[in-house]
Write a protein that holds these residues in place. Structure first.
Motif, PDB file in Angstrom:
ATOM      1  N   GLY A 114      -7.469  -4.537   0.880  1.00 42.70           N
ATOM      2  CA  GLY A 114      -6.802  -3.553   0.032  1.00 42.70           C
ATOM      3  C   GLY A 114      -6.765  -2.175   0.678  1.00 42.70           C
ATOM      4  O   GLY A 114      -6.510  -2.041   1.879  1.00 42.70           O
ATOM      5  N   LYS A 115      -7.074  -1.150  -0.076  1.00 40.24           N
ATOM      6  CA  LYS A 115      -7.010   0.227   0.426  1.00 40.24           C
ATOM      7  C   LYS A 115      -8.133   0.564   1.393  1.00 40.24           C
ATOM      8  O   LYS A 115      -8.141   1.651   1.977  1.00 40.24           O
ATOM      9  N   LYS A 116      -9.054  -0.351   1.590  1.00 40.07           N
ATOM     10  CA  LYS A 116     -10.078  -0.164   2.626  1.00 40.07           C
ATOM     11  C   LYS A 116      -9.572  -0.633   3.988  1.00 40.07           C
ATOM     12  O   LYS A 116     -10.273  -0.504   4.991  1.00 40.07           O
ATOM     13  N   GLY A 117      -8.369  -1.150   4.035  1.00 40.96           N
ATOM     14  CA  GLY A 117      -7.860  -1.772   5.248  1.00 40.96           C
ATOM     15  C   GLY A 117      -7.329  -0.790   6.273  1.00 40.96           C
ATOM     16  O   GLY A 117      -7.187   0.407   6.045  1.00 40.96           O
ATOM     17  N   ILE A 149       0.829  -1.204   0.000  1.00 39.47           N
ATOM     18  CA  ILE A 149       0.000   0.000   0.000  1.00 39.47           C
ATOM     19  C   ILE A 149       0.865   1.256   0.000  1.00 39.47           C
ATOM     20  O   ILE A 149       0.491   2.290  -0.537  1.00 39.47           O
ATOM     21  N   PHE A 150       2.033   1.175   0.601  1.00 38.71           N
ATOM     22  CA  PHE A 150       2.956   2.316   0.638  1.00 38.71           C
ATOM     23  C   PHE A 150       4.377   1.794   0.470  1.00 38.71           C
ATOM     24  O   PHE A 150       4.610   0.563   0.476  1.00 38.71           O
ATOM     25  N   LYS A 151       5.334   2.689   0.326  1.00 44.38           N
ATOM     26  CA  LYS A 151       6.696   2.333  -0.080  1.00 44.38           C
ATOM     27  C   LYS A 151       7.331   1.275   0.805  1.00 44.38           C
ATOM     28  O   LYS A 151       7.896   0.294   0.304  1.00 44.38           O
ATOM     29  N   ASP A 152       7.281   1.456   2.119  1.00 47.05           N
ATOM     30  CA  ASP A 152       7.977   0.543   3.031  1.00 47.05           C
ATOM     31  C   ASP A 152       7.036  -0.500   3.632  1.00 47.05           C
ATOM     32  O   ASP A 152       7.335  -1.075   4.683  1.00 47.05           O
ATOM     33  N   ILE A 179     -13.643   6.404  -3.338  1.00 45.30           N
ATOM     34  CA  ILE A 179     -12.335   6.960  -3.013  1.00 45.30           C
ATOM     35  C   ILE A 179     -11.824   6.212  -1.782  1.00 45.30           C
ATOM     36  O   ILE A 179     -12.414   6.294  -0.710  1.00 45.30           O
ATOM     37  N   PHE A 180     -10.734   5.459  -1.962  1.00 50.05           N
ATOM     38  CA  PHE A 180     -10.285   4.577  -0.900  1.00 50.05           C
ATOM     39  C   PHE A 180      -8.906   5.012  -0.389  1.00 50.05           C
ATOM     40  O   PHE A 180      -7.941   5.095  -1.154  1.00 50.05           O
ATOM     41  N   ILE A 181      -8.849   5.296   0.894  1.00 49.98           N
ATOM     42  CA  ILE A 181      -7.615   5.695   1.561  1.00 49.98           C
ATOM     43  C   ILE A 181      -7.421   4.782   2.766  1.00 49.98           C
ATOM     44  O   ILE A 181      -8.289   4.704   3.637  1.00 49.98           O
ATOM     45  N   PRO A 182      -6.328   4.044   2.820  1.00 45.18           N
ATOM     46  CA  PRO A 182      -6.117   3.160   3.980  1.00 45.18           C
ATOM     47  C   PRO A 182      -5.920   3.967   5.259  1.00 45.18           C
ATOM     48  O   PRO A 182      -5.358   5.063   5.237  1.00 45.18           O
ATOM     49  N   ARG A 183      -6.397   3.416   6.359  1.00 41.55           N
ATOM     50  CA  ARG A 183      -6.180   4.048   7.664  1.00 41.55           C
ATOM     51  C   ARG A 183      -4.901   3.463   8.253  1.00 41.55           C
ATOM     52  O   ARG A 183      -4.821   2.274   8.530  1.00 41.55           O
ATOM     53  N   ILE A 184      -3.903   4.300   8.420  1.00 38.11           N
ATOM     54  CA  ILE A 184      -2.574   3.850   8.833  1.00 38.11           C
ATOM     55  C   ILE A 184      -2.198   4.501  10.161  1.00 38.11           C
ATOM     56  O   ILE A 184      -2.316   5.712  10.332  1.00 38.11           O
TER      57      ILE A 184
END
Length: 350
Positions: free
Chosen positions: A282-285, A42-45, A242-247
């Protein structure tokens, strides 16, 4: 010095075998491994660990796998596998086979059940898969469970078989089930059922119905007000595709877990190795990033300090093998068996 405990439970997901329903819903041969192997960063690292030997990508159609898992768990102080148990209606179950194979075997595995009383959805398509009912026969359910309760390997406390209920607050037959199960258990020679309620807080009235309770979603409870507002916005944006993961940072979440537990209460502390439901959604995670053995050890040490002050010294590890939610302590290719070794470093089970 190690903390002496009565029980170290860990939630056990019996999903790692193909069933007709999952074949229909998700494709032929579907198990958690399909999600894990196909997961995208989902992101670089972003790190997506994979299982390693001696367990690897196992299949629970082979009961010897559970024996191997439990030996590893037991060698590191864990006492009980708490199998998620899915009873939707009269003899309408899912994923029951591993526990049934265990019952028919003579393998060394101490275990109990957690009734996962929730409806199943395909969240991607917002599609109902399996509805949880509450008008089923309590007699039929108890009769199904009784051979497990009577098995000498089934976990008992004070001569009571242990039985977790995932969502007692929304179980429409919860009070009736507790009353009926208690009476039937007493008639079978037990002193009742040792009920443990999940997803509970100290002020919930349902805590009076159970022997003990816990809240394994505690890591979400301690978000700041601003963060809660931001998360609400993320959820609303999903309506517009519009899907943005909660991190979140694992360090912050783990450090606050169990911090408000009263040592004199009946609440069971929870050890939480990590979370990454982007593997499943996925990005809903929801992702707790930057977890590590060092931070996990700090979390375990703090939990041990709390448990040693409590009257009933028990704890729950969430979880043993929920790989598609990044929530496991089985050996992996990133941290090896270090999380298990940390558990054994701080706890002794009686």
């Amino acid at each position: 010095m190690k903390t002496e405990v009565e029980e170290i439970f860990t939630y056990y997901l019996p999903q790692f075998h193909a069933i007709p329903e999952n074949d229909q819903w998700w494709g032929k041969g579907f198990t958690e491994w399909v999600k894990l192997k196909s997961a995208k960063k989902i992101f670089k690292d972003h790190v997506i660990p994979q299982p390693i030997e001696p367990l690897g990508y196992y299949d629970l159609n082979d009961v010897s796998v559970i024996e191997k898992q439990y030996k590893i768990a037991k060698d590191n102080g864990i006492t009980s596998f708490c199998f998620w148990h899915y009873w939707f209606n009269d003899h309408d179950m899912l994923l029951e086979k591993p526990a049934e194979l265990l019952l028919k075997s003579d393998i060394d595995v101490k275990f109990c059940f957690a009734w996962a009383n929730h409806t199943w959805w395909n969240k991607t398509e917002n599609k109902l898969l399996k509805k949880q009912h509450y008008d089923f026969s309590l007699e039929s359910y108890f009769n199904y469970l009784l051979p497990f309760f009577k098995d000498e390997r089934y976990t008992k406390i004070d001569n009571k078989p242990v039985f977790f209920i995932y969502d007692l607050k929304n179980a429409l037959n919860g009070k009736e089930l507790i009353k009926y199960f208690t009476a039937r258990a007493q008639a079978e020679g037990f002193d009742g059922i040792y009920f443990i309620g999940e997803n509970m807080l100290p002020g919930d009235p349902e805590t009076k119905l159970v022997d003990q309770y816990l809240n394994s979603c505690d890591f979400m409870k301690h978000r700041t007000f601003i963060r809660k507002c931001f998360d609400l916005l993320i959820v609303k944006l999903q309506r517009f595709n519009i899907f943005i993961p909660r991190i979140y940072q694992y360090e912050r979440c783990a450090r606050k877990m169990n911090m408000d537990i009263d040592p004199g209460s009946l609440q069971i502390p929870v050890i939480f190795p990590g979370w990454d439901s982007s593997i499943r959604h996925g990005k809903k995670g929801v992702i707790l990033k930057n977890n590590s053995p060092v931070l996990f050890e700090e979390h375990v040490k703090n939990t041990a300090n709390l448990v040693c002050k409590m009257k009933r010294k028990m704890l729950m590890i969430k979880s043993w093998n929920e790989w598609a939610e990044g929530n496991y302590i089985e050996p992996c290719n990133v941290n090896g068996d270090s999380y298990l070794k940390i558990i054994s470093k701080y706890f002794n089970s009686k």
